[in-house]
Design a protein around this motif. Structure first.
Motif, PDB file in Angstrom:
ATOM      1  N   LYS A 119       0.812  -1.215   0.000  1.00 52.12           N
ATOM      2  CA  LYS A 119       0.000   0.000   0.000  1.00 52.12           C
ATOM      3  C   LYS A 119       0.848   1.268   0.000  1.00 52.12           C
ATOM      4  O   LYS A 119       0.400   2.316  -0.443  1.00 52.12           O
ATOM      5  N   ALA A 120       2.086   1.173   0.478  1.00 53.27           N
ATOM      6  CA  ALA A 120       2.974   2.336   0.512  1.00 53.27           C
ATOM      7  C   ALA A 120       3.571   2.650  -0.860  1.00 53.27           C
ATOM      8  O   ALA A 120       4.136   3.730  -1.057  1.00 53.27           O
ATOM      9  N   LEU A 121       3.440   1.722  -1.805  1.00 53.14           N
ATOM     10  CA  LEU A 121       3.941   1.971  -3.151  1.00 53.14           C
ATOM     11  C   LEU A 121       3.098   3.038  -3.835  1.00 53.14           C
ATOM     12  O   LEU A 121       1.896   3.145  -3.589  1.00 53.14           O
ATOM     13  N   THR A 161      -3.971  -3.993  -7.560  1.00 51.65           N
ATOM     14  CA  THR A 161      -5.275  -4.232  -6.933  1.00 51.65           C
ATOM     15  C   THR A 161      -5.237  -3.855  -5.458  1.00 51.65           C
ATOM     16  O   THR A 161      -6.157  -3.199  -4.953  1.00 51.65           O
ATOM     17  N   VAL A 162      -4.178  -4.233  -4.752  1.00 50.41           N
ATOM     18  CA  VAL A 162      -4.049  -3.888  -3.325  1.00 50.41           C
ATOM     19  C   VAL A 162      -3.921  -2.373  -3.162  1.00 50.41           C
ATOM     20  O   VAL A 162      -4.577  -1.775  -2.310  1.00 50.41           O
ATOM     21  N   ILE A 163      -3.101  -1.733  -3.990  1.00 50.13           N
ATOM     22  CA  ILE A 163      -2.924  -0.276  -3.912  1.00 50.13           C
ATOM     23  C   ILE A 163      -4.242   0.433  -4.185  1.00 50.13           C
ATOM     24  O   ILE A 163      -4.625   1.361  -3.469  1.00 50.13           O
ATOM     25  N   ASN A 164      -4.974  -0.011  -5.196  1.00 44.21           N
ATOM     26  CA  ASN A 164      -6.241   0.633  -5.566  1.00 44.21           C
ATOM     27  C   ASN A 164      -7.367   0.330  -4.582  1.00 44.21           C
ATOM     28  O   ASN A 164      -8.409   0.980  -4.621  1.00 44.21           O
ATOM     29  N   ALA A 165      -7.159  -0.635  -3.700  1.00 44.47           N
ATOM     30  CA  ALA A 165      -8.169  -0.977  -2.695  1.00 44.47           C
ATOM     31  C   ALA A 165      -8.241   0.056  -1.582  1.00 44.47           C
ATOM     32  O   ALA A 165      -9.197   0.063  -0.812  1.00 44.47           O
ATOM     33  N   ARG A 166      -7.242   0.916  -1.505  1.00 42.32           N
ATOM     34  CA  ARG A 166      -7.226   1.933  -0.442  1.00 42.32           C
ATOM     35  C   ARG A 166      -8.532   2.709  -0.453  1.00 42.32           C
ATOM     36  O   ARG A 166      -8.914   3.279  -1.462  1.00 42.32           O
ATOM     37  N   THR A 205       7.589   1.026 -10.552  1.00 39.68           N
ATOM     38  CA  THR A 205       8.450   0.341 -11.518  1.00 39.68           C
ATOM     39  C   THR A 205       8.634  -1.118 -11.120  1.00 39.68           C
ATOM     40  O   THR A 205       8.378  -1.495  -9.964  1.00 39.68           O
ATOM     41  N   ASP A 206       9.108  -1.910 -12.068  1.00 40.45           N
ATOM     42  CA  ASP A 206       9.407  -3.313 -11.779  1.00 40.45           C
ATOM     43  C   ASP A 206      10.442  -3.412 -10.659  1.00 40.45           C
ATOM     44  O   ASP A 206      10.356  -4.276  -9.798  1.00 40.45           O
ATOM     45  N   GLU A 207      11.409  -2.501 -10.684  1.00 43.07           N
ATOM     46  CA  GLU A 207      12.473  -2.517  -9.675  1.00 43.07           C
ATOM     47  C   GLU A 207      11.920  -2.281  -8.265  1.00 43.07           C
ATOM     48  O   GLU A 207      12.459  -2.795  -7.295  1.00 43.07           O
ATOM     49  N   MET A 208      10.855  -1.494  -8.156  1.00 41.26           N
ATOM     50  CA  MET A 208      10.261  -1.229  -6.845  1.00 41.26           C
ATOM     51  C   MET A 208       9.659  -2.480  -6.225  1.00 41.26           C
ATOM     52  O   MET A 208       9.719  -2.662  -5.014  1.00 41.26           O
ATOM     53  N   ILE A 209       9.076  -3.333  -7.057  1.00 37.92           N
ATOM     54  CA  ILE A 209       8.449  -4.536  -6.496  1.00 37.92           C
ATOM     55  C   ILE A 209       9.390  -5.734  -6.508  1.00 37.92           C
ATOM     56  O   ILE A 209       9.214  -6.654  -5.728  1.00 37.92           O
ATOM     57  N   LYS A 210      10.382  -5.708  -7.381  1.00 35.86           N
ATOM     58  CA  LYS A 210      11.404  -6.764  -7.374  1.00 35.86           C
ATOM     59  C   LYS A 210      12.571  -6.288  -6.520  1.00 35.86           C
ATOM     60  O   LYS A 210      13.699  -6.218  -6.961  1.00 35.86           O
ATOM     61  N   SER A 211      12.254  -5.960  -5.280  1.00 38.94           N
ATOM     62  CA  SER A 211      13.245  -5.423  -4.350  1.00 38.94           C
ATOM     63  C   SER A 211      13.383  -6.344  -3.143  1.00 38.94           C
ATOM     64  O   SER A 211      12.580  -7.255  -2.937  1.00 38.94           O
TER      65      SER A 211
END
Length: 104
Positions: free
Chosen positions: A17-19, A77-82, A24-30
């Motif tokens: 949710k903080a994203l 989906t999780v981010i947009n659920a806010r 970017t791909d790099e943000m989630i492949k961290s």
């Protein structure tokens, strides 16, 4: 309906949710989303929130691992659920509705 016993969603929910809405791909492949790394096999496993279980399902598909496309869709989906989806089960149910195959 429910959440799988092995769920790690509570551990990763706030990080997702903080994203930003556009990431970017790099943000989630961290490192923060990395579950396991095997250097010799050049294999990395990252968390994706696919832990919702439809207990009334008539068909079970085993062995399908979400790829980067499904990971990105699930995070969005999780981010947009806010604000409009409140419980973990409700959020994970929405994630489970994501099409498995990449659109062409």
């Amino acid at each position: 309906m429910g959440i799988a016993n092995f769920s790690k969603f509570t551990q990763f929910k706030e990080l997702i949710k903080a994203l930003p809405a556009v990431y970017t791909d790099e943000m989630i492949k961290s490192e923060q989303f990395l579950l396991e790394r095997e250097e010799k096999k050049k294999l990395e496993i990252y968390y994706a929130p696919f832990e919702y279980i439809n207990e009334r399902a008539k068909v079970v598909i085993v062995g399908i691992t979400p790829g980067l496309h499904q990971m990105k869709k699930s995070y969005s989906t999780v981010i947009n659920a806010r604000g409009h989806l409140h419980g973990d089960e409700e959020i994970l149910h929405e994630v489970k509705k994501i099409p498995v195959l990449k659109e062409r």
